[in-house]
Motif scaffolding. Sequence first.
Motif, short mmCIF file in Angstrom:
data_model
loop_
_atom_site.label_atom_id
_atom_site.label_comp_id
_atom_site.label_asym_id
_atom_site.label_seq_id
_atom_site.Cartn_x
_atom_site.Cartn_y
_atom_site.Cartn_z
N GLN A 27 -0.92 58.54 -28.57
CA GLN A 27 -1.08 58.53 -30.03
C GLN A 27 -1.73 57.22 -30.48
OE1 GLN A 27 -0.06 61.26 -32.22
NE2 GLN A 27 -1.54 60.05 -33.37
N SER A 44 -2.01 60.48 -43.06
CA SER A 44 -0.93 61.14 -42.31
C SER A 44 0.45 61.04 -42.95
CB SER A 44 -0.85 60.57 -40.90
OG SER A 44 -2.12 60.56 -40.31
N LEU A 45 0.77 59.89 -43.57
CA LEU A 45 2.13 59.69 -44.09
C LEU A 45 2.16 59.45 -45.58
CD1 LEU A 45 3.88 57.55 -41.32
CD2 LEU A 45 3.61 60.01 -41.46
N GLU A 69 1.79 50.71 -41.54
CA GLU A 69 2.28 51.66 -42.56
C GLU A 69 1.19 51.98 -43.59
OE1 GLU A 69 6.50 49.48 -41.74
OE2 GLU A 69 5.52 49.13 -43.68
N LEU A 72 -1.52 54.24 -42.45
CA LEU A 72 -1.09 55.64 -42.41
C LEU A 72 -0.87 56.21 -43.82
CD1 LEU A 72 1.48 55.28 -39.49
CD2 LEU A 72 -0.59 56.65 -39.40
N MET A 300 1.68 52.03 -35.60
CA MET A 300 1.25 53.25 -36.29
C MET A 300 1.75 54.48 -35.53
SD MET A 300 -2.72 52.39 -37.34
CE MET A 300 -3.10 53.95 -38.17
N TYR A 304 4.41 57.14 -37.03
CA TYR A 304 3.89 58.51 -37.19
C TYR A 304 4.74 59.51 -36.41
CZ TYR A 304 0.84 62.55 -36.62
OH TYR A 304 0.35 63.82 -36.59
N GLN A 308 7.07 62.47 -37.86
CA GLN A 308 6.77 63.85 -37.44
C GLN A 308 8.04 64.54 -36.95
OE1 GLN A 308 4.58 64.24 -33.76
NE2 GLN A 308 3.05 65.51 -34.74
#
Length: 315
Positions: A27, A44-45, A69, A72, A300, A304, A308
Amino acid sequence: MEKKLSVDHLLGIKDLTKEDIELIFSQADEFKEVLNRPIKKVPSLRDITVANLFFENSTRTRLSFELAEKRLSADVVNFSASTSSVKKGETLIDTVNNILAMKVDMVVMRHSAPGSCLFLSQHIDAAIVNAGDGTHEHPTQALLDAYSIREKLGSVKGKKVVIVGDITHSRVAISNIYCLQKLGAQVMVCGPTTLIPRHIEKMGVLVEHNLMKALEWCDVANMLRIQLERQDVNVSYFPSLREYSMQYGLDKKKLDSLSKKIVVMHPGPINRGVEITSDVADSDQSIILDQVENGVAIRMAVIYLLAQRRRGTAE
């Protein structure tokens, strides 16, 4: 089927499987590509809020997490104990509950008490990332160190890594030993007898007190900082910093006298001229700046993957 971490929190490397570590690395590879793009951000977040709780001073680790953070697209809340109600006697659990009342999904915490992150994970409903707890563990540092070795040498398996310095007071050393061993590396610790924990051989590591012998043995030397802030002020671990530096500091003369080229690492912050000289830290054998860059990608990946997993269990 999408791979997921086997843990709900990152409390220590001890809890991770080899597959977890490899998943984090793959990742991180993807996120490293993102970090090299002109626009270094992914959405993504966007729905996740992360609180950074630092009860101990930190610059690099806190900035690295914060950058990870924001890359993302998470919402970030920063908390510094030195300017908080902790100074007025508020307990750790009260502090965190107050922050959780603000609907935080994840907590990144650094604390001087070993086990504080585990304690937190048992009492609150948020994913916990250990950013260093006392002399216990510092898992993301170990992950980024092993990731940097993999990047430089192609693999961690079969490599010989020596960790030099204040092993007794170092959470980085413990996490590194767990991580490197899970990935198939051989590990040696080197330092004065006073700074090597008794019975550390039970962890499956070699112990060497002669720096030059350790350097000739290894492929990678990870030079640790002397943890003066965690040492007992009433105990003399070595005669002086100058003497320590002469015995266990790495300078260009020692490096150039070796029969092979080795990789030099340092978790930072560096005490230049104590455990490592500037000409070594800035040499082509040093991957210290790569470690800093890789720290963002690794953090990250950790954030992530934990988010998830949290989403998966909530569904």
